[in-house]
Write an enzyme that holds these catalytic residues in place. Structure first.
Site, PDB file in Angstrom:
ATOM      1  N   CYS A 131      -4.215  14.258 -17.310  1.00 56.93           N
ATOM      2  CA  CYS A 131      -5.998  14.345 -16.909  1.00 56.93           C
ATOM      3  C   CYS A 131      -6.207  15.697 -16.398  1.00 56.93           C
ATOM      4  CB  CYS A 131      -6.381  13.241 -16.118  1.00 56.93           C
ATOM      5  SG  CYS A 131      -8.087  13.090 -16.449  1.00 56.93           S
ATOM      6  N   TYR A 132      -6.559  15.853 -15.095  1.00 60.08           N
ATOM      7  CA  TYR A 132      -7.095  17.231 -14.553  1.00 60.08           C
ATOM      8  C   TYR A 132      -5.888  17.878 -14.582  1.00 60.08           C
ATOM      9  CZ  TYR A 132      -8.215  20.574 -10.913  1.00 60.08           C
ATOM     10  OH  TYR A 132      -8.723  21.552 -10.388  1.00 60.08           O
ATOM     11  N   LYS A 145       5.294  -1.770  -1.645  1.00 60.00           N
ATOM     12  CA  LYS A 145       5.599  -3.238  -1.363  1.00 60.00           C
ATOM     13  C   LYS A 145       6.554  -3.936  -2.451  1.00 60.00           C
ATOM     14  CE  LYS A 145       3.439  -5.575   1.313  1.00 60.00           C
ATOM     15  NZ  LYS A 145       3.903  -6.288   2.597  1.00 60.00           N
ATOM     16  N   GLY A 185      -7.416  13.997 -11.081  1.00 61.50           N
ATOM     17  CA  GLY A 185      -8.103  14.430  -9.801  1.00 61.50           C
ATOM     18  C   GLY A 185      -9.874  14.386 -10.235  1.00 61.50           C
ATOM     19  N   HIS A 233      -4.431   8.548 -18.698  1.00 61.44           N
ATOM     20  CA  HIS A 233      -3.426   8.141 -17.891  1.00 61.44           C
ATOM     21  C   HIS A 233      -2.405   7.043 -18.161  1.00 61.44           C
ATOM     22  CE1 HIS A 233      -5.940   9.727 -14.401  1.00 61.44           C
ATOM     23  NE2 HIS A 233      -6.944   9.546 -15.315  1.00 61.44           N
ATOM     24  N   GLU A 255      -0.051   5.876 -16.431  1.00 56.84           N
ATOM     25  CA  GLU A 255       0.446   5.107 -15.392  1.00 56.84           C
ATOM     26  C   GLU A 255      -0.122   3.958 -15.132  1.00 56.84           C
ATOM     27  OE1 GLU A 255      -2.531   8.090 -13.704  1.00 56.84           O
ATOM     28  OE2 GLU A 255      -1.136   7.971 -15.276  1.00 56.84           O
ATOM     29  N   VAL A 275       6.810  -9.901   5.236  1.00 60.77           N
ATOM     30  CA  VAL A 275       8.236  -9.104   4.588  1.00 60.77           C
ATOM     31  C   VAL A 275       8.654  -7.978   4.912  1.00 60.77           C
ATOM     32  CG1 VAL A 275       6.600  -8.198   2.506  1.00 60.77           C
ATOM     33  CG2 VAL A 275       9.191  -9.040   2.228  1.00 60.77           C
ATOM     34  N   ASP A 276       7.623  -6.931   5.461  1.00 61.54           N
ATOM     35  CA  ASP A 276       8.030  -5.692   5.808  1.00 61.54           C
ATOM     36  C   ASP A 276       8.808  -5.503   6.889  1.00 61.54           C
ATOM     37  OD1 ASP A 276       6.158  -4.969   3.609  1.00 61.54           O
ATOM     38  OD2 ASP A 276       4.633  -4.665   4.902  1.00 61.54           O
ATOM     39  N   SER A 277       8.374  -6.101   7.956  1.00 58.70           N
ATOM     40  CA  SER A 277       8.934  -6.085   9.448  1.00 58.70           C
ATOM     41  C   SER A 277      10.313  -6.967   9.380  1.00 58.70           C
ATOM     42  CB  SER A 277       8.128  -6.623  10.666  1.00 58.70           C
ATOM     43  OG  SER A 277       7.597  -7.834  10.611  1.00 58.70           O
ATOM     44  N   SER A 278      10.178  -8.041   8.733  1.00 55.86           N
ATOM     45  CA  SER A 278      11.534  -9.161   8.476  1.00 55.86           C
ATOM     46  C   SER A 278      12.662  -8.342   7.644  1.00 55.86           C
ATOM     47  CB  SER A 278      11.038 -10.273   7.717  1.00 55.86           C
ATOM     48  OG  SER A 278      10.059 -11.201   8.537  1.00 55.86           O
TER      49      SER A 278
END
Length: 515
Positions: free
Chosen positions: A78-79, A371, A51, A165, A167, A222-225
């Site tokens: 971290c924070y 995604k 943060g 970090h 990640e 791709v999302d709606s399909s």
């Protein structure tokens, strides 16, 4: 399940994504989530994010101290590590020397959290504070040249902290560390799979919808399909797909989309031509937030009108994703101080742009997915690669790739320029080398010369980026011959353009889209 308590870090969602890569479900929650609420969720582990604050600042965000009595493993990043130290009786102070960027991690204890993390591995640092006194029961696992306590642990209580970090992709061995926490320390099982998600999503949709009808806002992306395939599997003919052609699509896409779904996928699509209506709604609008909201409102209004024509629908399905929700949310505002820990970046038309008097109930089975997870889901459902790997395209379409006012003339210019960008990339077999590659039209003009005559025309911005999930992105080092070919074709073939420039800004500090 693992829970990430968000203290406003730009990487909080990235932590969640990294955990999901281990096939374990994770979710980002506010740092104000109480210990009692966490008990109800029954997570296997808790991660405290980084943060922008210092733990000793007045009004700095703190988690519920009862979390330390839950008997659940905790990893502070971290924070999050500094907060753990402070709340458990240690000391955190402003460092003599801040540490930003890459640093070599020198390992003192190669077991437990740091198993299979090589000594001297590069880790990404971003901190101005350091731990000067550890709480009782803690020991140092690793250090760097500038940070004596770069990784710490209370093995008995399973409390761990890292000042870096793990990640981010710059941290070599970061994913190994995360896997150690997920599997060896939290004892999780790899149950977050595509197959498990499909089974659960189908069950939840059927339970929610029952025998009622669902209207899907289909865009062809791709999302709606993927959502169309998922809902077709769950509820069959209770699903009606509707494609609203708002006039902001790319060249030839509306016609191609309808043909693809009707003839190849055998999923019926109701086509609505609303180009003039949407263009009128954004006439004279230059503010991007107003533009997004007007387009979002008009989408819903058109759906409401068309749904009455096609027959009553109780539910509206949308391909809303987790990043849409996160970026649109005004989250983590302290009710007492008004301090905002995480800020809204921009409204997404299917999240922040929805009207308050919405006539539908929403069905959004993908709103917890990133995604890359949607792409995996699409493949599992049988979606062809040309859609699965299609570049992301914003809901408001070309309207937010035209800065300032949107006009029919500018739309035609941008469509032609954008088509050239995509065509040249495909010719070279480079389409999948980019996360996104597109053109942007700026509301300024510059002087040029063509055929010995002076021109005064628009510039086109070429934007090509690489990314894994859209949360962060880097500008792509595209080959010069590609850039040259795109530039030459645009200035020669697109009337109204005499200059092409290349955007070399990463996200952050910029965003992928310009509006």
């Amino acid at each position: 399940m693992l829970v990430i308590l968000d203290f406003g870090s730009q990487y909080s969602e990235l932590i969640a994504r990294r955990i999901r890569e281990t096939e374990v479900y994770s979710e980002v929650l506010s740092y104000r989530t109480t210990a009692e609420q966490l008990k109800q969720l029954n997570p296997q582990g808790i991660i405290l994010s980084g943060g922008p604050n210092s733990v000793y600042d007045q009004g700095a965000p703190h988690c519920d101290p009862e979390i330390w009595n839950l008997g659940i493993p905790v990893l502070g990043v971290c924070y999050g590590m500094q907060l753990m130290v402070q709340q458990l009786g240690g000391q955190v102070e402003r460092a003599t020397r801040a540490e930003y960027g890459k640093a070599s991690l020198l390992i003192d204890d190669p077991t437990d959290l740091l198993t299979n993390v090589e000594d001297g591995s590069t880790m990404w640092m971003s901190h101005g504070d350091s731990v000067t006194q550890m709480p009782a029961g803690f020991e140092v696992l690793a250090h760097t040249e500038n940070t004596p306590s770069a990784a710490i642990a209370d093995h008995q209580r399973k409390f761990y902290g890292v000042q870096f970090h793990p990640e981010v992709v710059h941290s070599i061995g970061g994913q190994a560390l995360i896997r150690n926490f997920v599997y060896h320390i939290c004892d999780c099982q790899p149950t977050w799979t595509t197959e498990a998600f499909i089974e659960e999503a189908v069950r939840e949709v059927r339970a929610k919808v029952g025998d009622r009808r669902v209207l899907l806002a289909l865009s062809g992306g791709v999302d709606s399909s993927t959502l169309a395939f998922l809902l077709n599997k769950a509820i069959g003919d209770k699903l009606t797909c509707m494609f609203i052609d708002q006039g902001f699509m790319r060249k030839g896409e509306p016609e191609r989309l309808v043909k693809l779904f009707e003839e190849e996928f055998h999923i019926h699509v109701s086509y609505v031509n609303a180009r003039d209506r949407f263009l009128a709604k954004v006439e004279g609008v230059t503010d991007p937030e107003v533009k997004r909201k007007r387009i979002g409102h008009e989408f819903i209004r058109v759906f409401e009108e068309e749904s009455r024509r096609l027959g009553p629908f109780d539910y509206l399905a949308q391909g809303t994703l987790y990043p849409d929700v996160i970026e649109s949310a005004d989250t983590n505002v302290d009710p007492k101080t008004g301090e905002r820990v995480a800020v809204k970046i921009k409204s997404h038309h299917n999240v922040g742009g929805l009207p308050k008097d919405l006539q539908f109930k929403l069905v959004e089975p993908l709103r917890k997915l990133f995604k890359d997870e949607v792409r995996k889901l699409g493949r599992s459902l049988g979606l062809p690669e040309e859609i699965v790997r299609r570049h992301p395209f914003p809901g408001p379409g070309l309207a937010i790739r035209i800065l300032g006012e949107v006009t029919a003339e500018k739309l035609n210019i941008l469509r032609d320029a954008d088509y050239i960008v995509r065509e040249e990339i495909r010719i070279r077999g480079m389409y999948h080398d980019f996360w996104q590659a597109f053109a942007v039209l700026l509301p300024v003009r510059s002087v040029g010369v063509m055929g010995d005559q002076r021109t005064y025309a628009y510039p086109i911005v070429l934007r090509c980026v690489s990314s894994e999930d859209g949360m962060t992105a880097d500008w792509s080092r595209a080959p010069y011959d590609l850039l040259e070919a795109i530039s030459n074709r645009i200035v020669n073939e697109v009337k109204g353009v005499n200059r092409v420039v290349y955007d070399i800004t990463s996200k952050p500090p910029g965003t992928i889209e310009w509006e």
